[in-house]
Write a protein that holds these residues in place. Structure first.
Motif, mmCIF file in Angstrom:
data_model
loop_
_atom_site.group_PDB
_atom_site.id
_atom_site.type_symbol
_atom_site.label_atom_id
_atom_site.label_comp_id
_atom_site.label_asym_id
_atom_site.label_seq_id
_atom_site.Cartn_x
_atom_site.Cartn_y
_atom_site.Cartn_z
ATOM 1 N N ILE A 146 5.074 -9.973 3.683
ATOM 2 C CA ILE A 146 4.729 -8.614 3.260
ATOM 3 C C ILE A 146 5.601 -7.616 4.026
ATOM 4 O O ILE A 146 6.107 -7.920 5.109
ATOM 5 C CB ILE A 146 3.238 -8.291 3.504
ATOM 6 N N GLU A 147 5.759 -6.445 3.470
ATOM 7 C CA GLU A 147 6.497 -5.380 4.136
ATOM 8 C C GLU A 147 5.610 -4.157 4.237
ATOM 9 O O GLU A 147 5.046 -3.691 3.237
ATOM 10 C CB GLU A 147 7.773 -5.016 3.361
ATOM 11 N N ILE A 148 5.455 -3.644 5.449
ATOM 12 C CA ILE A 148 4.624 -2.470 5.689
ATOM 13 C C ILE A 148 5.546 -1.250 5.754
ATOM 14 O O ILE A 148 6.392 -1.132 6.639
ATOM 15 C CB ILE A 148 3.831 -2.618 6.995
ATOM 16 N N THR A 149 5.384 -0.365 4.782
ATOM 17 C CA THR A 149 6.193 0.860 4.724
ATOM 18 C C THR A 149 5.329 2.108 4.831
ATOM 19 O O THR A 149 5.827 3.181 5.165
ATOM 20 C CB THR A 149 6.994 0.905 3.420
ATOM 21 N N ASN A 150 4.027 1.978 4.514
ATOM 22 C CA ASN A 150 3.109 3.116 4.566
ATOM 23 C C ASN A 150 1.985 2.829 5.562
ATOM 24 O O ASN A 150 1.859 1.719 6.100
ATOM 25 C CB ASN A 150 2.522 3.404 3.177
ATOM 26 N N ASN A 151 1.148 3.820 5.793
ATOM 27 C CA ASN A 151 0.027 3.659 6.728
ATOM 28 C C ASN A 151 -1.034 2.710 6.187
ATOM 29 O O ASN A 151 -1.860 2.201 6.946
ATOM 30 C CB ASN A 151 -0.616 5.016 7.040
ATOM 31 N N LEU A 152 -1.047 2.471 4.857
ATOM 32 C CA LEU A 152 -2.042 1.578 4.282
ATOM 33 C C LEU A 152 -1.376 0.669 3.261
ATOM 34 O O LEU A 152 -0.685 1.120 2.353
ATOM 35 C CB LEU A 152 -3.160 2.387 3.604
ATOM 36 N N LEU A 153 -1.591 -0.659 3.442
ATOM 37 C CA LEU A 153 -1.105 -1.652 2.488
ATOM 38 C C LEU A 153 -2.282 -2.523 2.078
ATOM 39 O O LEU A 153 -2.894 -3.206 2.918
ATOM 40 C CB LEU A 153 -0.011 -2.512 3.118
#
Length: 882
Positions: free
Chosen positions: A97-104
Motif C-alpha cells: 500500500i502507499e500512504i499519501t493522505n492522512n487517511l487510507l
C-alpha cells in the motif's frame, strides 16, 4: 536538611508541570483503516494487523481487529508499506500500500481457510480462551470475566495460570513475571502493584504472556533472553487522548481520595496517579521499596552488611498492626519514543505516611542466671517522607549498537517518637533519619559479525545517611553515669559512601560455545562517624577504602539440542586500606549451571555459585553506638580484610502444558556461609550489649512446590503451594556459642471457579503457616490458620457485588487470638454516564481497634508483640470517569 527536602519537593513540582505539558504532544498522524472478515463475511476479532517497511520488513505499526472486525493503524510518515493481516487457522493477507493522505481505507479484507496442518506449530485452545503461538500465550479475557472486575488486578487474578500475590507481584504459573508491558512497551518500571491497582478493567483489550522477551535497551542475539513479560493491550477508545478517573469516598472519620490520568499513544505513554487516605491503605510495599532503593547492577564481589529492622521504613514492616495511619502518594510515569531508535523512560514518586502505634511488648533474653523477660508498653508516632526518581535513556543508532544512560535518586526523611513505660521509668526515644542515594550509569554495547560483541559501563553510587537519636528519661538507663541527673542521650551518626565501577566485556563464539571475557575495576570509599554530647565512649570515625580488580571468563556450551552448560569463572584482587594499613587478597568466585529443556515449557536446572561478602565501615566501629534505650552495639573482632565466602546450590524445575491445563514449579536451594558476621550478646535488666563478632558458619535451606490444574470435567481450577525453610547460625551469648535454628512451614490450597455463562465467580481455600525458633534457651513458635473465601457476583448489567471473608487464628508461645474479617463492596454503574457509585465496607467485623499477636526472633532475643490494629471502616465512594 529541611531545606534539602523543600528543594526536592519544589524540583518535583517543576518536573511535574514540565512532563504534564510534555506528555501530550501533537503529531501529524496518518491512519490506515479497514475491516477483516472470513469467507462467510463474519467479522474476525483479534486478527493481527501489521504495517511493515517495504525494504527491510521492519514493523512500523501493530494492532488487532476489534469485535466488529475493524482495525486502525497509525503511522507518522507517508510512503510505501506492506500491510499484513493474519489469524490462526486462516491464510495471511499481504498487500503493498502507499500512504499519501492522512487517511487510507483499505476496505474489507477476506481471509481464506488455511489447509496447512498447524498442530506442530500452534497450540490452539479457542474454547478455553487461550491461544499459544511460539513464545506468546494470548488470553481472550472476556472468556474469564463476569463484569465485576474493577482493576487490572481483578482481571489478572481470574486468568488461568496468572495470579497476584500479597506483595502485589504478578505470578505466571507460580513464577514472578519480570516485566510489565503496555501495548508492547515497558512501562511502570518496578511498579507492578501500582499499575495493576490503577489501570481499570474496562481499558484492557487482551493480555499476552511472553517468554524470552527482548528489551529495547539490549542488543538482540541468537540466544534466548529467559525474561518473562506480561503485555497488556489497551482498547482503542482509550488511546491517543487523556483518560482516567477521579474518586472520593467518605465515612465515619475515614476518607479516601484517588485520581488517575493516562495517555496511551504511539510515541508517548503517560500516567499520573495520586492517592490520599486515612484508612491505612498503602500505595507501595516492601518489594516496591527495595526495588526503588537498590537500583544498581551486581558487580563481581558481593557485599555483606549487618542489617537491623530500622533500615526499612517502619510503615512497611509493621503491616496493619498500627492504631492509625494516613498516607499521601503521587506517582508520575512517562515513556517517550521520539523515533524508532530512541526511548526515554522516566518516573518520579512522592510518598508521605503518618502513623500511630500502640503496643505491649515482651522481650525474652538469656543471661548468666538464665532467661528473663523485659516488658514495656509503647505509644509511638512516625512521619516518613519517601521520594524516588529515575530516568533511563536508550539510543540505538542501528540494530547492533546501543548507548544508554540510567540515573536515579532516592531519598527518605523519617521522624519517630516513642513514649515508653518500662517498669517505673518513663522514656521518650526519638529519632530523625535522613537518607539519600544517587546512582548513575553510562553503558555502551556493540555487536560485530559472527555474534561477537563488546560492552562497556561506567557506574557511580553516592550514599549519604544521617541519624539523630534523642532519648529522654526520668531515671538512669543503659547503666550509664549521668551528670547532674540529666538523663538524656543525644547521638549523631553519619555514613557516606562513594563507589565507582568500570566494567568491560567482550563476547565471542567458538563452535558450539558462547564465551565472554570480562574485566571490572572498582573503587569504594566509606566514612562512618558517630558522636554523643555527654559520653566520649560513643565517638567513632571510621574511614575505609577498597580497590577491586576482577577478571574472568563466562562460557555457554550446548551438550545437545536440549542440554546447556554455563559457567562463569572469575578472580578478584582486593586491596584493603584502613588507618594507614593495607592488605591484599585474591579470591576465586565460580558460578556454574546445567539446564535441560525438555520442551519450551518444561525444564530442569542445576546451579552452583560462590560469592564473597565484604565488611562495611559501619560494622568496624572501635567504640560503641547506642541503638535504643536499652541496646548498645560494639565490635569485637571484625576487620576490614575479613571476608565471608558463601556457596549456594540450587535446583529449579518448571512444567507447563496448555493442553492439559497443568503447571508445576519447584525449587530447592541450600546456602552455606563461613566466617560470617554474627554477634555476642549479654543482657540484664538495664542494658542489652551486642558485639559484632565473626562466627564459623550460617546455612539456609529453602524448598517450594507450586501447582495449578484446571479441571476438564468440572469448571474449577485447583491451586496449591507448599514451602519449607530452615536455617542454622552460630550466635554468642556471654561469649559462649549457641546454635539458633529456625524452621518455617507454610502452604495453601484454593479452589477457583471457571464458571461459564454465569455471573458468579469465587475462590475459596485455606492457608497455614508455622514458624519455630530454637536455641539452648528458647523454644518459641507462632502458628497461623487462615481459611478464606472471595466471591464476585454480577447482580445486573449495572450492579456488581464482591465480598471477602476470612478467619484467622494466631497461636504464639504464650498467647493466642482469633480475627474474623468481612469486606463487602457494592458497585453501581449508571448507563451512559461517567459516574460510578460504590459502597465500600472493609473489615466491618472489627470497627474498633483489635489486638493482633506477632512474634519476632532477633539474634539476641525473642519479642512477642501485642499491637492495636487498624480499624474497619465504611465508605460511600463516587468515581468520575474522564
Amino acid at each position: 536538611m529541611i531545606h534539602f527536602f523543600q528543594d526536592i519537593c519544589s524540583l518535583k513540582k517543576q518536573f511535574l508541570c514540565f512532563f504534564l505539558l510534555f506528555a501530550v504532544p501533537i503529531f501529524s498522524q496518518n491512519n490506515v483503516t479497514g475491516s477483516v472478515v472470513d469467507i462467510s463475511s463474519k467479522p474476525i476479532s483479534q486478527a493481527t494487523i501489521q504495517l511493515k517497511d517495504i525494504k527491510n520488513d521492519q514493523i512500523f505499526a501493530f494492532s488487532f481487529s476489534d469485535t466488529s472486525g475493524n482495525f486502525r493503524l497509525v503511522v507518522y510518515k507517508k510512503g510505501l508499506y506492506i500491510l499484513k493481516i493474519s489469524y490462526l487457522g486462516l491464510k495471511s493477507f499481504t498487500k503493498e500500500i502507499e500512504i499519501t493522505n492522512n487517511l487510507l481505507d483499505v476496505g474489507k479484507i477476506t481471509l481464506e481457510e488455511n489447509k496447512i496442518d498447524l498442530e506442530n506449530v500452534i497450540i490452539k485452545n479457542e474454547a478455553a480462551g487461550m491461544t499459544e503461538i511460539g513464545d506468546t500465550l494470548r488470553y481472550r479475557i472476556e472468556k474469564f470475566l463476569n463484569g465485576t472486575e474493577e482493576t487490572l488486578k481483578d482481571v489478572i487474578k481470574k486468568l488461568p495460570g496468572l495470579d497476584i500475590d500479597s506483595q502485589g507481584k504478578i505470578k505466571a504459573n507460580g513464577k514472578e513475571v519480570d516485566k510489565l508491558l503496555i501495548d508492547g512497551e515497558e512501562f511502570f518500571i518496578n511498579q507492578q502493584k501500582i499499575a495493576t491497582e490503577n489501570i481499570t478493567a474496562e481499558m484492557v483489550k487482551n493480555i499476552e504472556l511472553i517468554k524470552n522477551y527482548t528489551e529495547f535497551n539490549t542488543i538482540k542475539k541468537n540466544n534466548k533472553s529467559e525474561i518473562t513479560a506480561l503485555n497488556i493491550n489497551i482498547k482503542e477508545q482509550f488511546k491517543n487522548k487523556l483518560t482516567g478517573n477521579v474518586s472520593a469516598g467518605a465515612g465515619d472519620n475515614k476518607y479516601k481520595v484517588h485520581a488517575t490520568l493516562f495517555n496511551f499513544s504511539k510515541k508517548t505513554l503517560f500516567s499520573l496517579i495520586s492517592d490520599s487516605n486515612n484508612t491505612g491503605e498503602l500505595s507501595m510495599n516492601i518489594d516496591d521499596y527495595t526495588k526503588f532503593t537498590n537500583q544498581k547492577e551486581e558487580g563481581t564481589i558481593g557485599e555483606t552488611t549487618f542489617s537491623k529492622n530500622d533500615n526499612l521504613p517502619r510503615f512497611l514492616t509493621i503491616g496493619n498492626n498500627v492504631k492509625e495511619r494516613s498516607s499521601y502518594f503521587t506517582g508520575l510515569n512517562l515513556k517517550y519514543s521520539p523515533n524508532k531508535k530512541t526511548q526515554v523512560n522516566f518516573y518520579s514518586i512522592f510518598n508521605s505516611v503518618d502513623q500511630i502505634e500502640q503496643q505491649s511488648n515482651t522481650q525474652f533474653y538469656s543471661s548468666n542466671s538464665g532467661v528473663f523477660s523485659n516488658k514495656d508498653s509503647r505509644f509511638s508516632t512516625e512521619e516518613t517522607v519517601f521520594t524516588n526518581s529515575s530516568i533511563d535513556i536508550a539510543h540505538k543508532p542501528n540494530e547492533k549498537t546501543l548507548i544508554s544512560y540510567k540515573g536515579f535518586f532516592s531519598g527518605i526523611n523519617k521522624t519517630n517518637s516513642i513514649e515508653i513505660d518500662n517498669n517505673a521509668n518513663q522514656l521518650n526515644n526519638a529519632t530523625e533519619l535522613t537518607d539519600y542515594t544517587f546512582n548513575h550509569q553510562l553503558n555502551f554495547a556493540t555487536l560485530f559479525e559472527n555474534n561477537r560483541g563488546f560492552t562497556f559501563s561506567l557506574k557511580q553510587q553516592i550514599l549519604k545517611k544521617s541519624n539523630l537519636l534523642n532519648i529522654k528519661s526520668n531515671l538512669p538507663f543503659l547503666a550509664l553515669n549521668f551528670e547532674n541527673n540529666a538523663y538524656k542521650i543525644i547521638q549523631n551518626s553519619d555514613l557516606n559512601k562513594n563507589n565507582i565501577d568500570v566494567n568491560a566485556n567482550y563476547t565471542f563464539n567458538v563452535k558450539k560455545t558462547a564465551n565472554s571475557l570480562f574485566m571490572e575495576s572498582s573503587s569504594r570509599k566509606d566514612n562512618y562517624k558517630s558522636t554523643e554530647k555527654q559520653f566520649s565512649q560513643f565517638e567513632n570515625d571510621v574511614v575505609t577504602e577498597n580497590s577491586i580488580q576482577s577478571f574472568g571468563l563466562q562460557t555457554k556450551f550446548k551438550f545437545s539440542a536440549k542440554t546447556t552448560f554455563s559457567s562463569a569463572l572469575s578472580y578478584s584482587r582486593i586491596q584493603f586500606k584502613m588507618d594507614n594499613s593495607t592488605d591484599t587478597k585474591w579470591l576465586f568466585t565460580p558460578k556454574i549451571s546445567l539446564k535441560t529443556d525438555f520442551s519450551s515449557n518444561h525444564y530442569i536446572k542445576l546451579s552452583f555459585s560462590r560469592n564473597i561478602g565484604l565488611i562495611q565501615a559501619e560494622n568496624l566501629i572501635p567504640n560503641s553506638v547506642i541503638s535504643d534505650y536499652r541496646t548498645i552495639y560494639s565490635n569485637v573482632n571484625l576487620r576490614l580484610n575479613s571476608v565471608s565466602p558463601n556457596n549456594q546450590v540450587g535446583i529449579d524445575y518448571f512444567y507447563f502444558d496448555n493442553k492439559r491445563k497443568l503447571s508445576i514449579i519447584s525449587n530447592l536451594s541450600y546456602y552455606k556461609a563461613t566466617n560470617i558476621i554474627s554477634n555476642n550478646s549479654s543482657a540484664d535488666a538495664a542494658v542489652n550489649l551486642i558485639q559484632y563478632q565473626l562466627a564459623p558458619f550460617e546455612n539456609h535451606f529453602n524448598s517450594m512446590l507450586y501447582s495449578e490444574k484446571t479441571l476438564s470435567f468440572v469448571p474449577f481450577s485447583i491451586r496449591a503451594s507448599a514451602s519449607y525453610s530452615s536455617s542454622s547460625k552460630i550466635l554468642f551469648s556471654n561469649n559462649l556459642n549457641q546454635n539458633l535454628k529456625t524452621e518455617s512451614t507454610s502452604g495453601y490450597i484454593s479452589f477457583i471457579s471457571r464458571l461459564r455463562q454465569t455471573s458468579l465467580q469465587f475462590e475459596t481455600g485455606v492457608a497455614v503457616s508455622k514458624d519455630v525458633y530454637k536455641d539452648v534457651f528458647f523454644n518459641n513458635h507462632i502458628t497461623i490458620l487462615n481459611p478464606f473465601i472471595e466471591t464476585s457476583f454480577k447482580i445486573s448489567n449495572t450492579i456488581s457485588f464482591v465480598n471477602k471473608f476470612s478467619y484467622k487464628k494466631i497461636s504464639a508461645s504464650t498467647s493466642s487470638n482469633e480475627i474474623y474479617q468481612l469486606s463487602p463492596r457494592l458497585r453501581i454503574n449508571f448507563p451512559k454516564s461517567k459516574v460510578e457509585l460504590s459502597i465500600i465496607a472493609h473489615d466491618i467485623l472489627n470497627i474498633k481497634n483489635y489486638e493482633q499477636i506477632s512474634l519476632t526472633r532477633f539474634d539476641n532475643f525473642t519479642e512477642e508483640r501485642i499491637s492495636q490494629s487498624l480499624t474497619g471502616y465504611y465508605l460511600l465512594n463516587i468515581k468520575f470517569k474522564l
